[in-house]
Design a protein around this motif. Structure first.
Motif, PDB file in Angstrom:
ATOM      1  N   VAL A  26      28.656  36.328 -11.687  1.00  0.00           N
ATOM      2  CA  VAL A  26      27.284  36.358 -11.170  1.00  0.00           C
ATOM      3  C   VAL A  26      26.500  35.147 -11.676  1.00  0.00           C
ATOM      4  CG1 VAL A  26      25.101  37.641 -11.243  1.00  0.00           C
ATOM      5  CG2 VAL A  26      27.261  38.858 -10.899  1.00  0.00           C
ATOM      6  N   VAL A  27      26.627  34.845 -12.954  1.00  0.00           N
ATOM      7  CA  VAL A  27      25.917  33.691 -13.515  1.00  0.00           C
ATOM      8  C   VAL A  27      26.393  32.410 -12.830  1.00  0.00           C
ATOM      9  CG1 VAL A  27      25.421  32.364 -15.610  1.00  0.00           C
ATOM     10  CG2 VAL A  27      25.519  34.867 -15.716  1.00  0.00           C
ATOM     11  N   ALA A  28      27.689  32.295 -12.598  1.00  0.00           N
ATOM     12  CA  ALA A  28      28.240  31.115 -11.921  1.00  0.00           C
ATOM     13  C   ALA A  28      27.627  30.945 -10.534  1.00  0.00           C
ATOM     14  CB  ALA A  28      29.758  31.229 -11.821  1.00  0.00           C
ATOM     15  N   THR A  29      27.527  32.051  -9.816  1.00  0.00           N
ATOM     16  CA  THR A  29      26.952  32.005  -8.471  1.00  0.00           C
ATOM     17  C   THR A  29      25.504  31.557  -8.517  1.00  0.00           C
ATOM     18  OG1 THR A  29      28.438  33.745  -7.710  1.00  0.00           O
ATOM     19  CG2 THR A  29      26.456  33.377  -6.409  1.00  0.00           C
ATOM     20  N   ARG A  30      24.730  32.128  -9.435  1.00  0.00           N
ATOM     21  CA  ARG A  30      23.313  31.782  -9.534  1.00  0.00           C
ATOM     22  C   ARG A  30      23.106  30.323  -9.945  1.00  0.00           C
ATOM     23  NH1 ARG A  30      20.932  33.490  -6.343  1.00  0.00           N
ATOM     24  NH2 ARG A  30      18.983  33.079  -7.398  1.00  0.00           N
ATOM     25  N   LEU A  31      24.021  29.791 -10.760  1.00  0.00           N
ATOM     26  CA  LEU A  31      23.888  28.401 -11.213  1.00  0.00           C
ATOM     27  C   LEU A  31      24.489  27.406 -10.229  1.00  0.00           C
ATOM     28  CD1 LEU A  31      24.739  28.826 -15.000  1.00  0.00           C
ATOM     29  CD2 LEU A  31      22.486  28.430 -13.989  1.00  0.00           C
ATOM     30  N   GLY A  32      25.213  27.933  -9.232  1.00  0.00           N
ATOM     31  CA  GLY A  32      25.841  27.047  -8.257  1.00  0.00           C
ATOM     32  C   GLY A  32      27.140  26.440  -8.737  1.00  0.00           C
ATOM     33  N   HIS A  33      27.753  27.037  -9.742  1.00  0.00           N
ATOM     34  CA  HIS A  33      29.044  26.547 -10.219  1.00  0.00           C
ATOM     35  C   HIS A  33      30.140  26.882  -9.216  1.00  0.00           C
ATOM     36  CE1 HIS A  33      27.714  26.593 -14.731  1.00  0.00           C
ATOM     37  NE2 HIS A  33      27.208  25.572 -14.052  1.00  0.00           N
ATOM     38  N   ALA A  34      31.181  26.073  -9.206  1.00  0.00           N
ATOM     39  CA  ALA A  34      32.295  26.277  -8.271  1.00  0.00           C
ATOM     40  C   ALA A  34      33.056  27.565  -8.576  1.00  0.00           C
ATOM     41  CB  ALA A  34      33.247  25.084  -8.321  1.00  0.00           C
ATOM     42  N   ASN A  35      33.093  27.946  -9.853  1.00  0.00           N
ATOM     43  CA  ASN A  35      33.812  29.163 -10.242  1.00  0.00           C
ATOM     44  C   ASN A  35      33.321  29.628 -11.612  1.00  0.00           C
ATOM     45  OD1 ASN A  35      35.370  27.699 -12.289  1.00  0.00           O
ATOM     46  ND2 ASN A  35      36.414  26.782 -10.532  1.00  0.00           N
ATOM     47  N   ALA A  36      33.735  30.846 -11.977  1.00  0.00           N
ATOM     48  CA  ALA A  36      33.307  31.427 -13.254  1.00  0.00           C
ATOM     49  C   ALA A  36      33.895  30.683 -14.446  1.00  0.00           C
ATOM     50  CB  ALA A  36      33.672  32.906 -13.307  1.00  0.00           C
ATOM     51  N   ALA A  37      35.060  30.066 -14.269  1.00  0.00           N
ATOM     52  CA  ALA A  37      35.670  29.313 -15.370  1.00  0.00           C
ATOM     53  C   ALA A  37      34.762  28.169 -15.819  1.00  0.00           C
ATOM     54  CB  ALA A  37      37.041  28.787 -14.961  1.00  0.00           C
ATOM     55  N   MET A  38      34.137  27.533 -14.871  1.00  0.00           N
ATOM     56  CA  MET A  38      33.209  26.438 -15.208  1.00  0.00           C
ATOM     57  C   MET A  38      32.040  26.975 -16.041  1.00  0.00           C
ATOM     58  SD  MET A  38      31.327  23.957 -12.507  1.00  0.00           S
ATOM     59  CE  MET A  38      30.338  22.572 -13.029  1.00  0.00           C
ATOM     60  N   THR A  39      31.535  28.126 -15.638  1.00  0.00           N
ATOM     61  CA  THR A  39      30.428  28.748 -16.368  1.00  0.00           C
ATOM     62  C   THR A  39      30.858  29.143 -17.769  1.00  0.00           C
ATOM     63  OG1 THR A  39      29.578  29.586 -14.278  1.00  0.00           O
ATOM     64  CG2 THR A  39      28.720  30.611 -16.279  1.00  0.00           C
ATOM     65  N   LEU A  40      32.033  29.758 -17.885  1.00  0.00           N
ATOM     66  CA  LEU A  40      32.524  30.165 -19.203  1.00  0.00           C
ATOM     67  C   LEU A  40      32.775  28.969 -20.099  1.00  0.00           C
ATOM     68  CD1 LEU A  40      34.863  33.087 -18.167  1.00  0.00           C
ATOM     69  CD2 LEU A  40      32.762  33.247 -19.521  1.00  0.00           C
ATOM     70  N   ASN A  41      33.280  27.881 -19.544  1.00  0.00           N
ATOM     71  CA  ASN A  41      33.506  26.670 -20.348  1.00  0.00           C
ATOM     72  C   ASN A  41      32.194  26.124 -20.897  1.00  0.00           C
ATOM     73  OD1 ASN A  41      36.281  26.656 -20.061  1.00  0.00           O
ATOM     74  ND2 ASN A  41      36.228  25.346 -18.254  1.00  0.00           N
ATOM     75  N   THR A  42      31.117  26.299 -20.158  1.00  0.00           N
ATOM     76  CA  THR A  42      29.826  25.757 -20.570  1.00  0.00           C
ATOM     77  C   THR A  42      29.005  26.732 -21.407  1.00  0.00           C
ATOM     78  OG1 THR A  42      29.795  24.484 -18.514  1.00  0.00           O
ATOM     79  CG2 THR A  42      27.704  24.693 -19.706  1.00  0.00           C
ATOM     80  N   TYR A  43      29.038  28.017 -21.039  1.00  0.00           N
ATOM     81  CA  TYR A  43      28.112  28.983 -21.624  1.00  0.00           C
ATOM     82  C   TYR A  43      28.779  30.142 -22.365  1.00  0.00           C
ATOM     83  CZ  TYR A  43      24.678  26.639 -18.665  1.00  0.00           C
ATOM     84  OH  TYR A  43      23.868  25.705 -18.086  1.00  0.00           O
TER      85      TYR A  43
END
Length: 75
Positions: A26-43
């Motif tokens: 959900v966070v990935a979608t809201r931030l416009g990330h390509a996938n959740a892995a990108m979000t997890l790597n950052t946050y």
């Protein structure tokens, strides 16, 4: 607000979403990330340590259905 940039606001937004319990997808979608892995790597540092919660979840599931072990009394 002096000294606060877009990156700071974006990080605050992500932090707020994690704080209220939203998952990485959900966070990935809201931030416009390509996938959740990108979000997890950052946050990933923002998600709380769930060790105690995982143990409690299993206890809550099993304890009502498993007899409690009691020490054997000396005969």
């Amino acid at each position: 607000m002096a000294g606060v940039g877009m990156h700071d606001l974006r990080h605050f937004y992500a932090s707020a979403l994690v704080r209220v319990g939203l998952n990485a997808k959900v966070v990935a979608t809201r931030l416009g990330h390509a996938n959740a892995a990108m979000t997890l790597n950052t946050y990933s540092h923002l998600w709380p340590d769930d060790e105690d919660r995982t143990r409690q979840a299993i206890d809550d599931l099993l304890v009502p259905h498993v007899p409690q072990m009691r020490p054997v009394k000396d005969a």
